[in-house]
Write a protein that holds these residues in place. Sequence first.
Motif, PDB file in Angstrom:
ATOM      1  N   ILE A 116       0.905  -1.346   0.188  1.00 47.18           N
ATOM      2  CA  ILE A 116      -0.120  -0.247  -0.054  1.00 47.18           C
ATOM      3  C   ILE A 116       0.847   1.240  -0.009  1.00 47.18           C
ATOM      4  O   ILE A 116       0.903   1.679  -0.924  1.00 47.18           O
ATOM      5  N   ILE A 117       2.273   0.927   0.866  1.00 42.55           N
ATOM      6  CA  ILE A 117       3.311   2.463   0.977  1.00 42.55           C
ATOM      7  C   ILE A 117       3.345   2.653  -0.240  1.00 42.55           C
ATOM      8  O   ILE A 117       3.826   3.447  -0.728  1.00 42.55           O
ATOM      9  N   GLY A 118       3.703   1.486  -0.914  1.00 46.24           N
ATOM     10  CA  GLY A 118       4.597   1.451  -2.105  1.00 46.24           C
ATOM     11  C   GLY A 118       4.013   1.998  -3.145  1.00 46.24           C
ATOM     12  O   GLY A 118       3.806   3.010  -3.795  1.00 46.24           O
ATOM     13  N   GLN A 119       3.053   1.619  -3.656  1.00 45.62           N
ATOM     14  CA  GLN A 119       2.282   2.073  -4.255  1.00 45.62           C
ATOM     15  C   GLN A 119       1.404   3.340  -4.083  1.00 45.62           C
ATOM     16  O   GLN A 119       1.246   4.179  -5.738  1.00 45.62           O
ATOM     17  N   PHE A 120       1.075   3.656  -3.009  1.00 46.52           N
ATOM     18  CA  PHE A 120       0.198   4.944  -2.768  1.00 46.52           C
ATOM     19  C   PHE A 120       1.327   6.315  -2.936  1.00 46.52           C
ATOM     20  O   PHE A 120       0.997   6.975  -4.064  1.00 46.52           O
ATOM     21  N   VAL A 121       2.510   6.325  -3.413  1.00 47.46           N
ATOM     22  CA  VAL A 121       3.813   7.140  -2.596  1.00 47.46           C
ATOM     23  C   VAL A 121       4.031   7.305  -4.130  1.00 47.46           C
ATOM     24  O   VAL A 121       3.631   8.818  -4.682  1.00 47.46           O
ATOM     25  N   TRP A 242      -3.130  17.723   0.077  1.00 47.72           N
ATOM     26  CA  TRP A 242      -3.072  17.721   0.790  1.00 47.72           C
ATOM     27  C   TRP A 242      -4.312  17.413   1.538  1.00 47.72           C
ATOM     28  O   TRP A 242      -5.268  16.388   1.723  1.00 47.72           O
ATOM     29  N   PRO A 243      -4.818  18.864   2.145  1.00 49.07           N
ATOM     30  CA  PRO A 243      -5.984  18.628   2.867  1.00 49.07           C
ATOM     31  C   PRO A 243      -7.281  18.407   1.717  1.00 49.07           C
ATOM     32  O   PRO A 243      -8.649  17.121   2.658  1.00 49.07           O
ATOM     33  N   ASN A 244      -7.790  18.756   0.368  1.00 50.22           N
ATOM     34  CA  ASN A 244      -8.562  18.589  -0.410  1.00 50.22           C
ATOM     35  C   ASN A 244      -8.119  17.095  -1.010  1.00 50.22           C
ATOM     36  O   ASN A 244      -9.355  16.238  -0.889  1.00 50.22           O
ATOM     37  N   LEU A 245      -7.213  16.335  -0.787  1.00 44.46           N
ATOM     38  CA  LEU A 245      -7.280  15.054  -1.227  1.00 44.46           C
ATOM     39  C   LEU A 245      -7.505  14.103  -0.426  1.00 44.46           C
ATOM     40  O   LEU A 245      -7.987  12.926  -1.075  1.00 44.46           O
ATOM     41  N   ARG A 246      -7.717  14.571   0.505  1.00 45.26           N
ATOM     42  CA  ARG A 246      -7.340  13.651   1.985  1.00 45.26           C
ATOM     43  C   ARG A 246      -8.774  12.627   1.798  1.00 45.26           C
ATOM     44  O   ARG A 246      -8.539  11.159   1.871  1.00 45.26           O
ATOM     45  N   VAL A 251      -9.989   7.106   0.807  1.00 41.61           N
ATOM     46  CA  VAL A 251     -10.635   5.609   0.143  1.00 41.61           C
ATOM     47  C   VAL A 251      -9.973   4.720  -0.811  1.00 41.61           C
ATOM     48  O   VAL A 251      -9.866   3.856  -1.297  1.00 41.61           O
ATOM     49  N   VAL A 252      -8.785   5.046  -1.509  1.00 43.81           N
ATOM     50  CA  VAL A 252      -7.745   4.460  -2.224  1.00 43.81           C
ATOM     51  C   VAL A 252      -6.984   3.975  -1.151  1.00 43.81           C
ATOM     52  O   VAL A 252      -7.159   2.786  -1.069  1.00 43.81           O
ATOM     53  N   LEU A 253      -6.394   4.647  -0.240  1.00 48.45           N
ATOM     54  CA  LEU A 253      -5.535   3.185   1.069  1.00 48.45           C
ATOM     55  C   LEU A 253      -6.986   2.075   1.355  1.00 48.45           C
ATOM     56  O   LEU A 253      -6.341   1.333   1.070  1.00 48.45           O
ATOM     57  N   LEU A 254      -7.836   2.495   1.643  1.00 52.06           N
ATOM     58  CA  LEU A 254      -8.474   1.658   2.356  1.00 52.06           C
ATOM     59  C   LEU A 254      -9.294   0.085   0.782  1.00 52.06           C
ATOM     60  O   LEU A 254      -9.402  -0.531   1.520  1.00 52.06           O
ATOM     61  N   LEU A 255      -9.324   0.877  -0.234  1.00 53.18           N
ATOM     62  CA  LEU A 255      -9.885  -0.148  -1.537  1.00 53.18           C
ATOM     63  C   LEU A 255      -8.345  -0.874  -0.971  1.00 53.18           C
ATOM     64  O   LEU A 255      -9.001  -1.471  -1.988  1.00 53.18           O
ATOM     65  N   LEU A 311     -13.694  -7.570   6.432  1.00 50.40           N
ATOM     66  CA  LEU A 311     -14.736  -6.577   7.131  1.00 50.40           C
ATOM     67  C   LEU A 311     -14.537  -5.391   7.684  1.00 50.40           C
ATOM     68  O   LEU A 311     -15.239  -4.182   7.563  1.00 50.40           O
ATOM     69  N   LEU A 312     -13.811  -5.273   8.487  1.00 52.17           N
ATOM     70  CA  LEU A 312     -13.608  -4.380   9.720  1.00 52.17           C
ATOM     71  C   LEU A 312     -12.853  -3.364   8.680  1.00 52.17           C
ATOM     72  O   LEU A 312     -13.068  -2.171   8.930  1.00 52.17           O
ATOM     73  N   PHE A 313     -11.997  -2.913   7.847  1.00 52.95           N
ATOM     74  CA  PHE A 313     -11.183  -2.093   6.662  1.00 52.95           C
ATOM     75  C   PHE A 313     -12.762  -1.707   6.341  1.00 52.95           C
ATOM     76  O   PHE A 313     -12.825  -0.702   5.838  1.00 52.95           O
ATOM     77  N   ALA A 314     -13.869  -3.358   5.570  1.00 49.69           N
ATOM     78  CA  ALA A 314     -14.883  -2.245   4.948  1.00 49.69           C
ATOM     79  C   ALA A 314     -15.640  -1.407   5.573  1.00 49.69           C
ATOM     80  O   ALA A 314     -15.754  -0.738   5.053  1.00 49.69           O
ATOM     81  N   ILE A 315     -15.738  -1.175   6.842  1.00 50.11           N
ATOM     82  CA  ILE A 315     -16.167  -0.807   7.216  1.00 50.11           C
ATOM     83  C   ILE A 315     -15.579   0.692   7.393  1.00 50.11           C
ATOM     84  O   ILE A 315     -16.476   1.925   7.601  1.00 50.11           O
ATOM     85  N   ILE A 316     -14.189   0.610   7.633  1.00 56.26           N
ATOM     86  CA  ILE A 316     -13.923   2.147   7.613  1.00 56.26           C
ATOM     87  C   ILE A 316     -13.809   2.753   6.707  1.00 56.26           C
ATOM     88  O   ILE A 316     -13.852   3.871   6.748  1.00 56.26           O
ATOM     89  N   TYR A 317     -13.924   1.823   5.588  1.00 56.83           N
ATOM     90  CA  TYR A 317     -14.769   2.423   4.034  1.00 56.83           C
ATOM     91  C   TYR A 317     -15.703   3.029   4.001  1.00 56.83           C
ATOM     92  O   TYR A 317     -15.591   4.265   3.157  1.00 56.83           O
TER      93      TYR A 317
END
Lengths: 327, 287
Positions: A116-121, A242-246, A251-255, A311-317
């Motif tokens: 996730i970190i690699g893909q995101f950065v 960053w604030p506007n993209l949060r 969503v990207v991170l949780l998905l 499911l835990l992450f799905a709920i957060i998502y």
Amino acid sequence: MSLTRLPSESAPAEREGAPRRSTLPPSEKRRRLRRQFSKENITKVLFVVPAALYIVLFFGYPIVKNVVMSLQDYTTKTFFTGEAPWVGLDNYITVVSSNLFWPSLTNTALFTIGSIIGQFVIGLALAAFFKRRFPLSNFLRSMLLLPWLLPLIVASATWRSILDQDSGILNRFLGTFGLDSVPWLTSPSVALTAVILVNIWVGIPFNVTILYGGLQDIPDELYEAGALDGATGWKAFWHITWPNLRPVVSVVLLLGVVYTLKVLDIILGLTNGGPANATQTLAIRSYQESFVNFEFGVGAAFSNILILISLLFAIIYLRANRRQVDE
Amino acid sequence: MAIVPVVLPHAAASRRRQKQNTRSAGYTALGIVFLAIMLFPVYWMINASLQPSGNTLTADIFPFNPSFAGYEKAIADQGGNLVTSLIISLGTVVLSLLIAAPAAYALAQFRFRWINVALLAIIISQMIPGIVIANALYAAYNDLGLLNSIPGLILADASHAIPFAILILRAFMIGIPPSIVEAARVDGAGLVRAFVSIVVPISRNSLITAGLFAFLFSWSDFLFALTLTTTDEVRPVTLGIYQYLGTQVSNWSAVMATAVLSSVPAIVLLILAQKYIAAGATGGAVK
């Protein structure tokens, strides 16, 4: 669940039973219309019946079946005798006390976080790069989608040849700088890193696409106003981008987490969970218990642990998504 | 992979214009470099598939003496599997669209009380790990005689496509003005006929997007091919590659040739149907 505020509420659909405007017919005609509407309600339901049936059979049933199987001694024998004795929580005890459980849990966490970190950065960097409009930028950006569209097993096969210790192009490339060849997929201490690197490569296009969309949605005026106040470069990034993209970021991170947790193809294709179980994850354990050892009960227990985490992450998502919709 | 500075420096507009031409040429060059790095593995796959030796040790950086021996072997070994994959993928497209399109329309335009619950179920179903489905389907398929069958794999592969297709199609259909359909209804068309003769043609583009992705999802499926087949009877090409990886790693050119052949749909669709692919890439996730 109370967190279901989804975009549907803005649906422009007409309200059921609301009086129809225009030519209200005489009472006799109206009665016929009403009869037609109740028949129509049945037709309306028929529009969703196939999908509902499919979702119940191919998503609902498997979840229930996994819970049931995880409480049974469900093996190859079951297919001949039809008997799957109840064993209570024995399968879970087997899972938790197996010496592969904690390593596979740790590997799942490392694999997910690292990917996730690699893909995101990298994804964010590329998305920001492509946000500057330049000749061919749209074309280049869409070509970037290719790794994501290829069958994962093709990606695995290709990377396996690239990462091959003796003949792979990567080690030959490193060799030209005088570096020793790295046993990417054959050393237990490197294999997980190698698998993560490949998964990062696969995930970058998805991250670029979604983050690019998010960046496009930030109005240019914000940057123009910011520039007047001296916010440019990194300052503009921290205070405007960053604030506007949060919301999009969450969503990207949780998905990403939910999708990465279930990755199987890449690991099976690259290492098969080896060497020396160095790339075992919960999903791989579940597959191997069920389809290699034919211990379906144990496999189902692994699956259920995986579902709980997802499911835990799905709920957060869903919560994050709702917030994004509300805003 | 290099990391680029993330935000456009907001110099004064006039100064920007002045430098724009040289700068944007530089960006294009940089963009090509990034793309080249990202797509290098794809290039390497094609290059390795054309190497004569069958071994990447001696592989040149470019196939100076291209050999098609890898492809000959790939087609001899895997040609049938490619056809199997094609049949399964086309079947998945048809099944997914038949199931998803009416449901998407209903969720977009009818006022059902449980619409949010349905959407939640669809979103959650996209998140369920495939191995969970495979675990349960194996036993069920075994009882129903669906193991090692094309219909069995079509049904299972549709689980990748149906939730996605419903969300993509609904996102489009929510924008169809109800008045168009109502006009047809006044002319006496039933709900089904209005759907087929009006909604479906208007939704053509989103149907193509959903169909293309259904095809790619199914074509790429490996998990169900691996778990829901037990014999050689029905063998999608993804499984063929996996088995090559187990037995043929000394003959890389055949493995890579099969990989190239399996990449053809993705490459062709990305080039010819870019518009639809781009729509699907953004549409499925954050909707």
